[in-house]
Design a protein around this motif. Structure first.
Motif, PDB file in Angstrom:
ATOM      1  N   CYS A   1      -0.828  35.758 -18.292  1.00 24.85           N
ATOM      2  CA  CYS A   1      -1.552  35.238 -19.424  1.00 24.85           C
ATOM      3  C   CYS A   1      -0.646  34.163 -20.262  1.00 24.85           C
ATOM      4  N   GLY A   2      -1.589  33.638 -21.101  1.00 31.79           N
ATOM      5  CA  GLY A   2      -0.842  32.601 -21.877  1.00 31.79           C
ATOM      6  C   GLY A   2      -1.867  32.022 -22.764  1.00 31.79           C
ATOM      7  N   ASN A   3      -1.540  31.323 -23.806  1.00 31.04           N
ATOM      8  CA  ASN A   3      -2.418  30.347 -24.973  1.00 31.04           C
ATOM      9  C   ASN A   3      -2.304  29.198 -24.549  1.00 31.04           C
ATOM     10  N   GLY A   4      -3.727  28.460 -24.835  1.00 30.13           N
ATOM     11  CA  GLY A   4      -3.724  27.113 -24.690  1.00 30.13           C
ATOM     12  C   GLY A   4      -3.336  26.503 -23.482  1.00 30.13           C
ATOM     13  N   GLY A   5      -2.423  25.343 -23.673  1.00 28.81           N
ATOM     14  CA  GLY A   5      -1.956  25.014 -22.193  1.00 28.81           C
ATOM     15  C   GLY A   5      -1.346  26.015 -21.157  1.00 28.81           C
ATOM     16  N   SER A   6      -0.661  26.965 -21.768  1.00 26.90           N
ATOM     17  CA  SER A   6      -0.015  28.044 -21.126  1.00 26.90           C
ATOM     18  C   SER A   6      -1.353  28.822 -20.490  1.00 26.90           C
ATOM     19  N   ALA A   7      -2.544  28.896 -21.089  1.00 25.05           N
ATOM     20  CA  ALA A   7      -3.727  29.683 -20.407  1.00 25.05           C
ATOM     21  C   ALA A   7      -4.051  28.966 -19.149  1.00 25.05           C
ATOM     22  N   SER A   8      -4.032  27.763 -19.282  1.00 23.89           N
ATOM     23  CA  SER A   8      -4.332  26.802 -18.218  1.00 23.89           C
ATOM     24  C   SER A   8      -3.364  27.016 -17.065  1.00 23.89           C
ATOM     25  N   ASP A   9      -2.053  27.302 -17.458  1.00 22.08           N
ATOM     26  CA  ASP A   9      -1.102  27.359 -16.388  1.00 22.08           C
ATOM     27  C   ASP A   9      -1.265  28.884 -15.689  1.00 22.08           C
ATOM     28  N   ALA A  10      -1.679  29.932 -16.761  1.00 21.20           N
ATOM     29  CA  ALA A  10      -2.034  31.111 -16.092  1.00 21.20           C
ATOM     30  C   ALA A  10      -3.105  30.968 -15.070  1.00 21.20           C
ATOM     31  N   GLN A  11      -4.074  30.307 -15.109  1.00 21.17           N
ATOM     32  CA  GLN A  11      -5.307  30.023 -14.411  1.00 21.17           C
ATOM     33  C   GLN A  11      -4.745  29.296 -13.091  1.00 21.17           C
ATOM     34  N   HIS A  12      -3.825  28.387 -13.348  1.00 17.97           N
ATOM     35  CA  HIS A  12      -3.378  27.761 -12.291  1.00 17.97           C
ATOM     36  C   HIS A  12      -2.559  28.672 -11.081  1.00 17.97           C
ATOM     37  N   ILE A  13      -1.684  29.395 -12.056  1.00 17.09           N
ATOM     38  CA  ILE A  13      -0.915  30.371 -10.842  1.00 17.09           C
ATOM     39  C   ILE A  13      -1.759  31.183 -10.236  1.00 17.09           C
ATOM     40  N   THR A  14      -2.654  32.058 -11.046  1.00 18.55           N
ATOM     41  CA  THR A  14      -3.676  32.733 -10.298  1.00 18.55           C
ATOM     42  C   THR A  14      -4.467  32.191  -9.243  1.00 18.55           C
ATOM     43  N   GLY A  15      -4.744  30.966  -9.475  1.00 20.26           N
ATOM     44  CA  GLY A  15      -5.734  30.185  -8.342  1.00 20.26           C
ATOM     45  C   GLY A  15      -5.025  29.883  -7.352  1.00 20.26           C
ATOM     46  N   GLU A  16      -3.725  29.395  -7.272  1.00 22.51           N
ATOM     47  CA  GLU A  16      -2.795  29.309  -6.205  1.00 22.51           C
ATOM     48  C   GLU A  16      -2.587  30.626  -5.339  1.00 22.51           C
ATOM     49  N   LEU A  17      -2.470  31.761  -5.816  1.00 23.25           N
ATOM     50  CA  LEU A  17      -2.163  33.132  -5.282  1.00 23.25           C
ATOM     51  C   LEU A  17      -3.468  33.616  -4.921  1.00 23.25           C
ATOM     52  N   VAL A  18      -4.572  33.540  -5.490  1.00 24.15           N
ATOM     53  CA  VAL A  18      -5.873  34.169  -4.813  1.00 24.15           C
ATOM     54  C   VAL A  18      -6.380  33.128  -3.607  1.00 24.15           C
ATOM     55  N   GLY A  19      -6.200  32.172  -3.834  1.00 27.18           N
ATOM     56  CA  GLY A  19      -6.583  31.135  -2.830  1.00 27.18           C
ATOM     57  C   GLY A  19      -5.354  30.944  -2.078  1.00 27.18           C
ATOM     58  N   ARG A  20      -4.842  29.886  -1.997  1.00 28.05           N
ATOM     59  CA  ARG A  20      -3.679  29.510  -1.138  1.00 28.05           C
ATOM     60  C   ARG A  20      -2.884  28.443  -1.826  1.00 28.05           C
ATOM     61  N   PHE A  21      -1.516  28.245  -1.735  1.00 28.27           N
ATOM     62  CA  PHE A  21      -0.483  27.492  -2.095  1.00 28.27           C
ATOM     63  C   PHE A  21      -0.429  26.040  -0.958  1.00 28.27           C
ATOM     64  N   LEU A  22       0.202  26.697   0.024  1.00 28.45           N
ATOM     65  CA  LEU A  22       0.499  25.805   1.048  1.00 28.45           C
ATOM     66  C   LEU A  22       0.091  26.346   2.583  1.00 28.45           C
ATOM     67  N   LYS A  23       0.073  27.803   2.368  1.00 27.78           N
ATOM     68  CA  LYS A  23      -0.028  28.471   3.685  1.00 27.78           C
ATOM     69  C   LYS A  23      -1.522  29.373   3.957  1.00 27.78           C
ATOM     70  N   GLU A  24      -2.235  29.281   5.113  1.00 26.04           N
ATOM     71  CA  GLU A  24      -3.228  30.144   5.389  1.00 26.04           C
ATOM     72  C   GLU A  24      -2.697  31.680   5.230  1.00 26.04           C
ATOM     73  N   ARG A  25      -3.307  32.389   4.445  1.00 24.08           N
ATOM     74  CA  ARG A  25      -3.115  34.048   4.419  1.00 24.08           C
ATOM     75  C   ARG A  25      -4.241  34.685   3.539  1.00 24.08           C
ATOM     76  N   ARG A  26      -3.699  35.886   3.519  1.00 26.78           N
ATOM     77  CA  ARG A  26      -4.816  36.636   2.639  1.00 26.78           C
ATOM     78  C   ARG A  26      -4.923  36.351   1.310  1.00 26.78           C
ATOM     79  N   GLY A  27      -6.090  36.557   0.638  1.00 30.35           N
ATOM     80  CA  GLY A  27      -5.957  36.360  -0.863  1.00 30.35           C
ATOM     81  C   GLY A  27      -5.052  37.644  -1.588  1.00 30.35           C
ATOM     82  N   LEU A  28      -4.269  37.136  -2.647  1.00 27.02           N
ATOM     83  CA  LEU A  28      -3.319  38.041  -3.222  1.00 27.02           C
ATOM     84  C   LEU A  28      -3.888  38.510  -4.485  1.00 27.02           C
ATOM     85  N   LYS A  29      -3.471  39.660  -5.099  1.00 27.47           N
ATOM     86  CA  LYS A  29      -4.223  40.258  -6.118  1.00 27.47           C
ATOM     87  C   LYS A  29      -3.590  39.711  -7.493  1.00 27.47           C
ATOM     88  N   ALA A  30      -4.037  38.570  -7.874  1.00 29.49           N
ATOM     89  CA  ALA A  30      -3.416  38.012  -9.186  1.00 29.49           C
ATOM     90  C   ALA A  30      -4.511  37.712 -10.108  1.00 29.49           C
TER      91      ALA A  30
END
Length: 195
Positions: free
Chosen positions: A52-81
């Motif tokens: 969680c976060g507010n404003g720009g930090s809310a966007s960062d929170a979305q960014h982090i969960t997007g990387e983990l639910v989707g993928r960052f660099l590797k093909e793998r299962r989705g993660l519970k973020a």
């Protein structure tokens, strides 16, 4: 012969580099390793990472969960973020009917569980709704990781791992946060992909 003055962009980049060098020299390695270990253990056990976060930090929170639910660099299962900053219906309904200070703690109550992790982002470390979320996470038996500016503010005392950036200038703190959480995502993903 006159010496040319650095451009405004060069001066800004120099300030950014200075913050990143001070972060590097502050010995953040052990703290980032501790955060990666907490998040890896939680996600590996099927527990949630709440962010969680507010404003720009809310966007960062979305960014982090997007990387983990989707993928960052590797093909793998989705993660519970789960991003607590992105459900407009929950945020606006709760803030309208109750107050904005408890919009994240209410969601921690809904989604939090022992063994999970709450990652909160606040450049000041004093955002009331993030502080209340950390209090709720502690009560729920969750680990807490904070991304903040220098000193950590109120979140310092509530964090199992404090990743504070040595600056009080919000844009520079946010830029360093991106470096920190990209590295965190890379580490968590590599560890879980290898498991």
């Amino acid at each position: 012969m006159s010496v040319s003055k650095p451009s405004a962009l060069t001066a800004y980049l120099d300030r950014s580099i200075d913050v990143l060098q001070r972060l590097r020299d502050a010995g953040a390695d052990d703290r980032v390793e501790a955060a990666a270990a907490l998040v890896t253990a939680a996600l590996g056990a099927g527990r949630a990472l709440l962010v969680c976060g507010n404003g720009g930090s809310a966007s960062d929170a979305q960014h982090i969960t997007g990387e983990l639910v989707g993928r960052f660099l590797k093909e793998r299962r989705g993660l519970k973020a789960i991003c607590l900053s992105s459900n407009a219906a929950v945020l606006t309904a709760w803030a309208n009917d109750y107050d904005y200070e408890t919009v994240f703690s209410r969601q921690v109550e809904a989604y939090g569980e022992p063994g999970g992790v709450l990652l909160g982002i606040s450049t000041s470390g004093n955002s009331a709704n993030v502080v209340k979320a950390f209090e709720a996470a502690r009560a729920a038996g969750m680990a807490t990781v904070a991304l903040t500016g220098e000193g950590g503010g109120k979140l310092a005392a509530l964090s199992d791992v404090l990743l504070d950036v040595p600056s009080r200038h919000t844009p520079l703190i946010q830029q360093a946060h991106i470096c920190l959480y990209h590295f965190l995502c890379e580490q968590v993903e590599a560890r879980l992909a290898a498991a």
